[in-house]
Design a protein around this motif. Structure first.
Motif, PDB file in Angstrom:
ATOM      1  N   VAL A  71      -9.550   5.245  10.594  1.00  0.00           N
ATOM      2  CA  VAL A  71      -8.169   5.711  10.650  1.00  0.00           C
ATOM      3  C   VAL A  71      -7.722   5.732  12.110  1.00  0.00           C
ATOM      4  CG1 VAL A  71      -6.601   7.611  10.141  1.00  0.00           C
ATOM      5  CG2 VAL A  71      -8.468   7.083   8.569  1.00  0.00           C
ATOM      6  N   ALA A  72      -6.648   4.972  12.410  1.00  0.00           N
ATOM      7  CA  ALA A  72      -6.112   4.919  13.766  1.00  0.00           C
ATOM      8  C   ALA A  72      -5.000   5.939  13.963  1.00  0.00           C
ATOM      9  CB  ALA A  72      -5.602   3.510  14.084  1.00  0.00           C
ATOM     10  N   SER A  73      -4.183   6.144  12.948  1.00  0.00           N
ATOM     11  CA  SER A  73      -3.135   7.161  13.037  1.00  0.00           C
ATOM     12  C   SER A  73      -2.784   7.640  11.634  1.00  0.00           C
ATOM     13  CB  SER A  73      -1.887   6.617  13.739  1.00  0.00           C
ATOM     14  OG  SER A  73      -1.250   5.648  12.946  1.00  0.00           O
ATOM     15  N   VAL A  74      -2.273   8.867  11.577  1.00  0.00           N
ATOM     16  CA  VAL A  74      -1.918   9.485  10.306  1.00  0.00           C
ATOM     17  C   VAL A  74      -0.456   9.899  10.377  1.00  0.00           C
ATOM     18  CG1 VAL A  74      -2.403  11.371   8.730  1.00  0.00           C
ATOM     19  CG2 VAL A  74      -4.270  10.345  10.036  1.00  0.00           C
ATOM     20  N   ARG A  75       0.310   9.448   9.384  1.00  0.00           N
ATOM     21  CA  ARG A  75       1.702   9.868   9.256  1.00  0.00           C
ATOM     22  C   ARG A  75       1.834  10.660   7.970  1.00  0.00           C
ATOM     23  NH1 ARG A  75       2.580   4.187  10.637  1.00  0.00           N
ATOM     24  NH2 ARG A  75       2.603   4.100  12.892  1.00  0.00           N
ATOM     25  N   ASP A  76       3.041  10.922   7.530  1.00  0.00           N
ATOM     26  CA  ASP A  76       3.266  11.752   6.348  1.00  0.00           C
ATOM     27  C   ASP A  76       2.447  11.279   5.145  1.00  0.00           C
ATOM     28  OD1 ASP A  76       5.027  13.359   7.710  1.00  0.00           O
ATOM     29  OD2 ASP A  76       6.761  12.116   7.185  1.00  0.00           O
ATOM     30  N   ASP A  77       2.801  10.140   4.586  1.00  0.00           N
ATOM     31  CA  ASP A  77       2.098   9.629   3.410  1.00  0.00           C
ATOM     32  C   ASP A  77       1.499   8.256   3.708  1.00  0.00           C
ATOM     33  OD1 ASP A  77       1.219   9.870   0.778  1.00  0.00           O
ATOM     34  OD2 ASP A  77       2.873   8.643   0.028  1.00  0.00           O
ATOM     35  N   GLU A  78       1.282   7.986   4.971  1.00  0.00           N
ATOM     36  CA  GLU A  78       0.856   6.656   5.384  1.00  0.00           C
ATOM     37  C   GLU A  78      -0.240   6.756   6.433  1.00  0.00           C
ATOM     38  OE1 GLU A  78       3.223   3.480   7.832  1.00  0.00           O
ATOM     39  OE2 GLU A  78       4.074   3.662   5.819  1.00  0.00           O
ATOM     40  N   LEU A  79      -1.186   5.839   6.368  1.00  0.00           N
ATOM     41  CA  LEU A  79      -2.268   5.764   7.351  1.00  0.00           C
ATOM     42  C   LEU A  79      -2.222   4.397   8.022  1.00  0.00           C
ATOM     43  CD1 LEU A  79      -5.216   6.957   5.092  1.00  0.00           C
ATOM     44  CD2 LEU A  79      -3.966   8.353   6.715  1.00  0.00           C
ATOM     45  N   GLU A  80      -2.613   4.368   9.270  1.00  0.00           N
ATOM     46  CA  GLU A  80      -2.832   3.095   9.947  1.00  0.00           C
ATOM     47  C   GLU A  80      -4.331   2.997  10.144  1.00  0.00           C
ATOM     48  OE1 GLU A  80      -1.683   1.507  14.211  1.00  0.00           O
ATOM     49  OE2 GLU A  80       0.054   1.646  12.884  1.00  0.00           O
ATOM     50  N   VAL A  89      -4.007  -2.179   9.629  1.00  0.00           N
ATOM     51  CA  VAL A  89      -3.206  -2.289   8.418  1.00  0.00           C
ATOM     52  C   VAL A  89      -2.643  -0.917   8.082  1.00  0.00           C
ATOM     53  CG1 VAL A  89      -4.445  -4.252   7.455  1.00  0.00           C
ATOM     54  CG2 VAL A  89      -5.232  -1.965   6.945  1.00  0.00           C
ATOM     55  N   ARG A  90      -1.498  -0.920   7.384  1.00  0.00           N
ATOM     56  CA  ARG A  90      -0.897   0.342   6.948  1.00  0.00           C
ATOM     57  C   ARG A  90      -1.213   0.547   5.479  1.00  0.00           C
ATOM     58  NH1 ARG A  90       5.103  -0.569   8.722  1.00  0.00           N
ATOM     59  NH2 ARG A  90       5.295   0.222   6.613  1.00  0.00           N
ATOM     60  N   LEU A  91      -1.637   1.749   5.129  1.00  0.00           N
ATOM     61  CA  LEU A  91      -2.000   2.085   3.763  1.00  0.00           C
ATOM     62  C   LEU A  91      -1.355   3.392   3.359  1.00  0.00           C
ATOM     63  CD1 LEU A  91      -5.875   1.600   4.006  1.00  0.00           C
ATOM     64  CD2 LEU A  91      -4.267  -0.007   3.041  1.00  0.00           C
ATOM     65  N   THR A  92      -1.173   3.573   2.074  1.00  0.00           N
ATOM     66  CA  THR A  92      -0.766   4.888   1.585  1.00  0.00           C
ATOM     67  C   THR A  92      -2.020   5.746   1.455  1.00  0.00           C
ATOM     68  OG1 THR A  92      -0.973   4.205  -0.705  1.00  0.00           O
ATOM     69  CG2 THR A  92       1.206   3.980   0.314  1.00  0.00           C
ATOM     70  N   ARG A  93      -1.832   7.046   1.520  1.00  0.00           N
ATOM     71  CA  ARG A  93      -2.981   7.952   1.422  1.00  0.00           C
ATOM     72  C   ARG A  93      -3.696   7.825   0.085  1.00  0.00           C
ATOM     73  NH1 ARG A  93      -3.393  12.850   4.749  1.00  0.00           N
ATOM     74  NH2 ARG A  93      -1.874  12.708   6.411  1.00  0.00           N
ATOM     75  N   GLY A  94      -2.958   7.547  -0.965  1.00  0.00           N
ATOM     76  CA  GLY A  94      -3.548   7.451  -2.295  1.00  0.00           C
ATOM     77  C   GLY A  94      -4.491   6.279  -2.474  1.00  0.00           C
ATOM     78  N   SER A  95      -4.431   5.284  -1.606  1.00  0.00           N
ATOM     79  CA  SER A  95      -5.297   4.120  -1.744  1.00  0.00           C
ATOM     80  C   SER A  95      -6.672   4.330  -1.136  1.00  0.00           C
ATOM     81  CB  SER A  95      -4.634   2.885  -1.135  1.00  0.00           C
ATOM     82  OG  SER A  95      -4.474   3.064   0.249  1.00  0.00           O
ATOM     83  N   VAL A  96      -6.923   5.499  -0.561  1.00  0.00           N
ATOM     84  CA  VAL A  96      -8.243   5.812  -0.004  1.00  0.00           C
ATOM     85  C   VAL A  96      -9.124   6.314  -1.139  1.00  0.00           C
ATOM     86  CG1 VAL A  96      -9.517   7.279   1.595  1.00  0.00           C
ATOM     87  CG2 VAL A  96      -7.297   6.371   2.247  1.00  0.00           C
ATOM     88  N   SER A  97     -10.285   5.677  -1.312  1.00  0.00           N
ATOM     89  CA  SER A  97     -11.172   6.098  -2.396  1.00  0.00           C
ATOM     90  C   SER A  97     -12.332   6.948  -1.907  1.00  0.00           C
ATOM     91  CB  SER A  97     -11.703   4.882  -3.154  1.00  0.00           C
ATOM     92  OG  SER A  97     -12.525   4.111  -2.308  1.00  0.00           O
ATOM     93  N   GLN A  98     -12.713   6.794  -0.634  1.00  0.00           N
ATOM     94  CA  GLN A  98     -13.879   7.528  -0.149  1.00  0.00           C
ATOM     95  C   GLN A  98     -13.799   7.678   1.362  1.00  0.00           C
ATOM     96  OE1 GLN A  98     -17.472   5.460  -1.123  1.00  0.00           O
ATOM     97  NE2 GLN A  98     -18.805   7.109  -0.466  1.00  0.00           N
ATOM     98  N   VAL A  99     -14.310   8.786   1.858  1.00  0.00           N
ATOM     99  CA  VAL A  99     -14.444   8.996   3.299  1.00  0.00           C
ATOM    100  C   VAL A  99     -15.922   8.875   3.615  1.00  0.00           C
ATOM    101  CG1 VAL A  99     -14.127  10.599   5.204  1.00  0.00           C
ATOM    102  CG2 VAL A  99     -12.431  10.502   3.399  1.00  0.00           C
TER     103      VAL A  99
END
Length: 110
Positions: A71-80, A89-99
């Motif tokens: 994770v490079a940056s965290v916004r409201d409902d979006e991750l870079e 790449v930009r992703l929505t938080r919901g598309s993360v399956s595992q940390v």
């Protein structure tokens, strides 16, 4: 041959106890389905929501598509997410399956 309808009519007049006895298996089936299927799924959804809510910069994640990145940056409902050196790449938080690994906050030395 004529006696069969008479037996069927006599058996149906037993009352409310038989109706209650027929209702018990339905209640038991619903209770079993709740504890075996519905409740575990709700627990998994709650854990996923908590995991996604606590994402922060530096965490290594896996997306639902199988992409591993940091994770490079965290916004409201979006991750870079940086998936390779210089590739973000930009992703929505919901598309993360595992940390995979969480970054620990730096402890203040006194």
């Amino acid at each position: 041959m004529f006696a069969t309808p008479a037996y069927a009519q006599a058996a149906g007049a037993s009352g409310g106890a038989a109706a209650f006895a027929q209702f018990i298996p339905l209640v038991l089936i619903f209770a079993i389905m709740y504890f075996l299927m519905i409740r575990p799924q709700q627990k998994r959804m709650k854990q996923h929501r908590e995991m996604v809510a606590t994402l922060k910069k530096g965490d290594q994640i896996v997306t639902q598509g199988g992409i591993i990145g940091k994770v490079a940056s965290v916004r409201d409902d979006e991750l870079e997410v940086e998936i390779a050196t210089g590739v973000k790449v930009r992703l929505t938080r919901g598309s993360v399956s595992q940390v995979l690994s969480k970054t620990d906050p730096v402890a203040a030395n006194s």
